[in-house]
Design an enzyme around this catalytic site. Sequence first.
Site, mmCIF file in Angstrom:
data_model
loop_
_atom_site.group_PDB
_atom_site.id
_atom_site.type_symbol
_atom_site.label_atom_id
_atom_site.label_comp_id
_atom_site.label_asym_id
_atom_site.label_seq_id
_atom_site.Cartn_x
_atom_site.Cartn_y
_atom_site.Cartn_z
ATOM 1 N N GLY A 167 0.796 -1.218 0.000
ATOM 2 C CA GLY A 167 0.000 0.000 0.000
ATOM 3 C C GLY A 167 0.831 1.271 0.000
ATOM 4 O O GLY A 167 0.375 2.318 0.449
ATOM 5 N N GLU A 203 16.114 -1.407 -4.439
ATOM 6 C CA GLU A 203 15.999 -1.454 -5.891
ATOM 7 C C GLU A 203 16.229 -0.064 -6.455
ATOM 8 O O GLU A 203 16.129 0.948 -5.751
ATOM 9 C CB GLU A 203 14.635 -1.995 -6.328
ATOM 10 C CG GLU A 203 13.459 -1.131 -5.977
ATOM 11 C CD GLU A 203 12.127 -1.752 -6.376
ATOM 12 O OE1 GLU A 203 12.043 -2.993 -6.415
ATOM 13 O OE2 GLU A 203 11.181 -1.004 -6.618
ATOM 14 N N GLU A 291 5.373 -5.966 -7.401
ATOM 15 C CA GLU A 291 4.708 -6.729 -6.348
ATOM 16 C C GLU A 291 3.400 -7.307 -6.865
ATOM 17 O O GLU A 291 2.912 -6.940 -7.929
ATOM 18 C CB GLU A 291 4.438 -5.864 -5.123
ATOM 19 C CG GLU A 291 3.447 -4.730 -5.345
ATOM 20 C CD GLU A 291 3.206 -3.913 -4.095
ATOM 21 O OE1 GLU A 291 3.333 -4.465 -2.983
ATOM 22 O OE2 GLU A 291 2.890 -2.724 -4.217
ATOM 23 N N ARG A 295 -5.465 -10.266 -3.767
ATOM 24 C CA ARG A 295 -6.834 -9.938 -3.354
ATOM 25 C C ARG A 295 -7.499 -9.161 -4.474
ATOM 26 O O ARG A 295 -6.876 -8.843 -5.482
ATOM 27 C CB ARG A 295 -6.803 -9.084 -2.087
ATOM 28 C CG ARG A 295 -5.901 -7.856 -2.262
ATOM 29 C CD ARG A 295 -5.991 -6.900 -1.113
ATOM 30 N NE ARG A 295 -4.957 -5.887 -1.136
ATOM 31 C CZ ARG A 295 -4.953 -4.792 -1.876
ATOM 32 N NH1 ARG A 295 -5.968 -4.558 -2.703
ATOM 33 N NH2 ARG A 295 -3.971 -3.912 -1.809
#
Length: 461
Positions: A167, A203, A291, A295
């Site tokens: 998030g 990264e 990522e 859900r």
Amino acid sequence: MTPTIRTLLIANRGEIAVRIIRAARDLGLRTVQIVSAADHDMLAARLADEVIEIGPAPANQSYLNIERILTAAKESGADAIHPGYGFLSENAEFARRTKEMGLVFCGPDADTIERMGDKVNARAAAIAANVPVVPGSRGRITDVAEAIAIAEEIGYPVMVKAAAGGGGRGIRVAHSRRELEKTLPTAMSEARAGFGDDGLYIEAFIQRARHIEVQILADGQSAIHLFERECSLQRRRQKVWEEAPAVMLPAAVREELCASAVRLAEEVGYRGAGTLEYLYDMDREAFYFIEMNTRIQVEHPVTEMITGVDLLREMLLIAGGRPLTVGQEDVQCVGHAIEVRLNAENPANNFMPAPGVVETLTIPGGPGIRFDTGIYEGYGIPPYYDSLLGKLIVWDVSRERALDRLAGALGELAIGPNPTTASLHTALVGNVDVRAGDVSTNWLEAWLEEDRMTALPSGTA
């Protein structure tokens, strides 16, 4: 009707709970809505067949309390639990405990949630599936010296991320060795406090990036994609505006992007609806996996609008043991859809939360307009949870026409007297850069910092 599910417990609240209830009702399922003490009057509670209070208003005593949710499921005779998004939707322990009780968890299994919820493991899975990843550390960072060596190999600036984050949380940017040395201990401490896991990885920081994500459905054996969405308009790494398909994405890149998402979903034996998120480097015209969200996403309606596929229905069918009912050849991208998130926040006052009673509500209508919400006239917005009130979604045959339709729908929308982010979206829909699709993930914050919002009204829609 699904073969093993008859009664579905919804372990969430607000607009996504309403959306799940409606999908379940279409399949003939009985629904049980859990509520906190603050949520007896929410729309989902009015629509469900049964309502069970599971605790006080604070989320950690209600919507995040696994024991109380599972007790409610047992008492209600539920066969399955749908976690929605947020709260426990990506909690492997919750998925595992649900299965141990003999109930169906409407999502992937616990092992998949653990594997793909950890960014380091997800990155390794992507590499195994031949999916491009952002240059960075191969595993978790164990000390400062290792972090500096990796950063100097890939070049500054770099992003330091919590391995278990999500998030947009747990992310810091370092532009030099000195910044990295100062950032690492703080980032580790924040990761431990926020996620119970102090693991980090590094990264490269792509300075002109667009945020692109691919919606997939999978039944554990095969997977399909439902094209991509663009979520580049973000504030504090939180999405505020989403659209499908992505803007200005070359056709060859789109084809490989979507194919890579299918490869990765099949590599991990994914079941259910999931979203693979990527950064698109505008300078190199290259995409990188970052990522996976295991859900349903807040922005799933724009995919439904361009494909005609009911993602919640498919989730329930797959959870009930059905193989995919939609083949890749059945999925067509038609037209353009845009979703704007309407939050109970005041854009003219630094987006301060603005809970209160909804005294008036006018929902826009007409062809190509959808409003997903959990509010109604007389509803009291509680101050304890996310401020999302609803999502205004529009569709038309082209992006230009969809933008025009959005402008009209925002003009018709009225939520009063509450301040909302509708005024932000009204400003954005008329912005030259937004109209041209010339934005990146840092565009909105830069625009806001130029005090463009000071001229806006209080945010009342």
